[in-house]
Design a protein around this motif. Structure first.
Motif, PDB file in Angstrom:
ATOM      1  N   VAL A  31      30.217  21.271  48.645  1.00  0.00           N
ATOM      2  CA  VAL A  31      29.810  20.486  47.495  1.00  0.00           C
ATOM      3  C   VAL A  31      30.636  19.213  47.425  1.00  0.00           C
ATOM      4  N   THR A  32      29.979  18.120  47.073  1.00  0.00           N
ATOM      5  CA  THR A  32      30.657  16.868  46.758  1.00  0.00           C
ATOM      6  C   THR A  32      30.276  16.504  45.331  1.00  0.00           C
ATOM      7  N   TYR A  33      31.230  15.979  44.574  1.00  0.00           N
ATOM      8  CA  TYR A  33      30.958  15.632  43.185  1.00  0.00           C
ATOM      9  C   TYR A  33      32.028  14.676  42.689  1.00  0.00           C
ATOM     10  N   THR A  34      31.819  14.157  41.499  1.00  0.00           N
ATOM     11  CA  THR A  34      32.835  13.316  40.878  1.00  0.00           C
ATOM     12  C   THR A  34      33.291  13.972  39.582  1.00  0.00           C
ATOM     13  N   VAL A  35      34.529  13.697  39.212  1.00  0.00           N
ATOM     14  CA  VAL A  35      35.125  14.201  37.977  1.00  0.00           C
ATOM     15  C   VAL A  35      35.701  13.022  37.216  1.00  0.00           C
ATOM     16  N   TYR A  36      35.419  12.949  35.921  1.00  0.00           N
ATOM     17  CA  TYR A  36      35.985  11.871  35.117  1.00  0.00           C
ATOM     18  C   TYR A  36      37.416  12.230  34.749  1.00  0.00           C
ATOM     19  N   ASN A  37      38.340  11.372  35.134  1.00  0.00           N
ATOM     20  CA  ASN A  37      39.762  11.560  34.869  1.00  0.00           C
ATOM     21  C   ASN A  37      40.132  10.780  33.609  1.00  0.00           C
ATOM     22  N   LYS A  38      40.401  11.500  32.525  1.00  0.00           N
ATOM     23  CA  LYS A  38      40.704  10.843  31.252  1.00  0.00           C
ATOM     24  C   LYS A  38      41.994  10.038  31.319  1.00  0.00           C
ATOM     25  N   LEU A  39      42.967  10.518  32.069  1.00  0.00           N
ATOM     26  CA  LEU A  39      44.244   9.813  32.180  1.00  0.00           C
ATOM     27  C   LEU A  39      44.081   8.478  32.897  1.00  0.00           C
ATOM     28  N   GLU A  81      38.708   6.781  34.732  1.00  0.00           N
ATOM     29  CA  GLU A  81      37.744   6.497  35.788  1.00  0.00           C
ATOM     30  C   GLU A  81      37.317   7.802  36.440  1.00  0.00           C
ATOM     31  N   SER A  82      36.203   7.762  37.141  1.00  0.00           N
ATOM     32  CA  SER A  82      35.734   8.935  37.878  1.00  0.00           C
ATOM     33  C   SER A  82      36.328   8.934  39.271  1.00  0.00           C
ATOM     34  N   LYS A  83      36.550  10.136  39.801  1.00  0.00           N
ATOM     35  CA  LYS A  83      37.088  10.244  41.156  1.00  0.00           C
ATOM     36  C   LYS A  83      36.327  11.316  41.923  1.00  0.00           C
ATOM     37  N   GLU A  84      36.279  11.142  43.233  1.00  0.00           N
ATOM     38  CA  GLU A  84      35.546  12.053  44.090  1.00  0.00           C
ATOM     39  C   GLU A  84      36.340  13.331  44.357  1.00  0.00           C
ATOM     40  N   GLU A  85      35.616  14.439  44.453  1.00  0.00           N
ATOM     41  CA  GLU A  85      36.211  15.704  44.852  1.00  0.00           C
ATOM     42  C   GLU A  85      35.243  16.420  45.776  1.00  0.00           C
ATOM     43  N   ARG A  86      35.771  17.362  46.543  1.00  0.00           N
ATOM     44  CA  ARG A  86      34.938  18.079  47.510  1.00  0.00           C
ATOM     45  C   ARG A  86      35.502  19.477  47.709  1.00  0.00           C
ATOM     46  N   ALA A  87      34.619  20.418  47.999  1.00  0.00           N
ATOM     47  CA  ALA A  87      35.049  21.790  48.257  1.00  0.00           C
ATOM     48  C   ALA A  87      34.026  22.473  49.147  1.00  0.00           C
ATOM     49  N   PHE A  88      34.450  23.534  49.815  1.00  0.00           N
ATOM     50  CA  PHE A  88      33.503  24.387  50.518  1.00  0.00           C
ATOM     51  C   PHE A  88      33.857  25.841  50.224  1.00  0.00           C
TER      52      PHE A  88
END
Length: 212
Positions: free
Chosen positions: A156-164, A167-174
């Motif tokens: 999976v690839t996705y973005t997460v909004y970082n409140k600190l 801005e949004s940042k990319e993340e990935r996992a399998f």
């Protein structure tokens, strides 16, 4: 982005829970916009094996896991044990998954962690979907079928909004369902640029993964 950051032992405390959830436990923050960079080219299994500077997962390694995989040079693994403290335990849970190991990239010059989670005997897709749904502020979620070593896997690839960082940042996992349990390997990072620079370490883990 390279960072001459000294090796030091990480200590989980409630005051840094927000940073842990954001995928990094560092206090080095910046709100300057980062340039867009092309993703690294996929690593072949042969090249990945040659790039491995060690392995993780087998008995006697830093983290005993249901699988083993190659470690990138200078990345430092450490087993994660929540213990009886409710706050610490909450940091180590995300959906159906429990964090059991994290590999620190700071000694290699990046700010981020490769984290390993276990999810019982759940199907890989089910575990990964539950893991992502439990994260806050996700968007642009994309799943695809892939392989982890010789095993079928889901990525999976996705973005997460970082409140600190605001801005949004990319993340990935399998995720992979191994004979001894389902494993999720996740890569975050301080921001998208750091994440992209660390992708070869995640690709190394995926292509060299073996069930135990």
């Amino acid at each position: 982005m390279r960072h001459p950051i000294p090796v030091r032992t990480r200590v989980l405390v409630p005051a840094i829970a927000a940073l842990a959830a954001a995928g990094t436990l560092t206090g080095c923050l910046s709100t300057e916009p980062k340039p867009d960079h092309a993703l690294p080219a996929p690593t072949s299994p042969t090249a990945a094996t040659e790039a491995a500077a060690g392995s993780l997962g087998a008995p006697g390694s830093a983290c005993a896991l249901p699988v083993s995989f190659g470690l990138a040079a200078d990345w430092k693994p450490q087993a994660v044990k929540a213990g009886d403290d409710e706050v610490f335990a909450a940091l180590g849970k995300q959906g159906p998954a429990t964090m059991v190991c994290e590999v620190d990239a700071k000694p290699a010059g990046n700010i981020g962690y490769l984290r390993v989670w276990t999810a019982g005997d759940s199907p890989a897709r089910t575990a990964l979907e539950g893991f992502v749904k439990a994260a806050e502020g996700t968007s642009k979620v994309t799943y695809k079928e892939t392989r982890a070593g010789a095993l079928p896997a889901v990525e999976v690839t996705y973005t997460v909004y970082n409140k600190l960082m605001e801005e949004s940042k990319e993340e990935r996992a399998f995720a992979v369902a191994a004979p001894k349990g389902t494993v999720i390997v996740h890569l975050g990072g301080l921001d998208s640029q750091e994440h992209r620079e660390m992708l070869p370490a995640l690709e190394l883990a995926r292509t060299t993964l073996k069930p135990l």
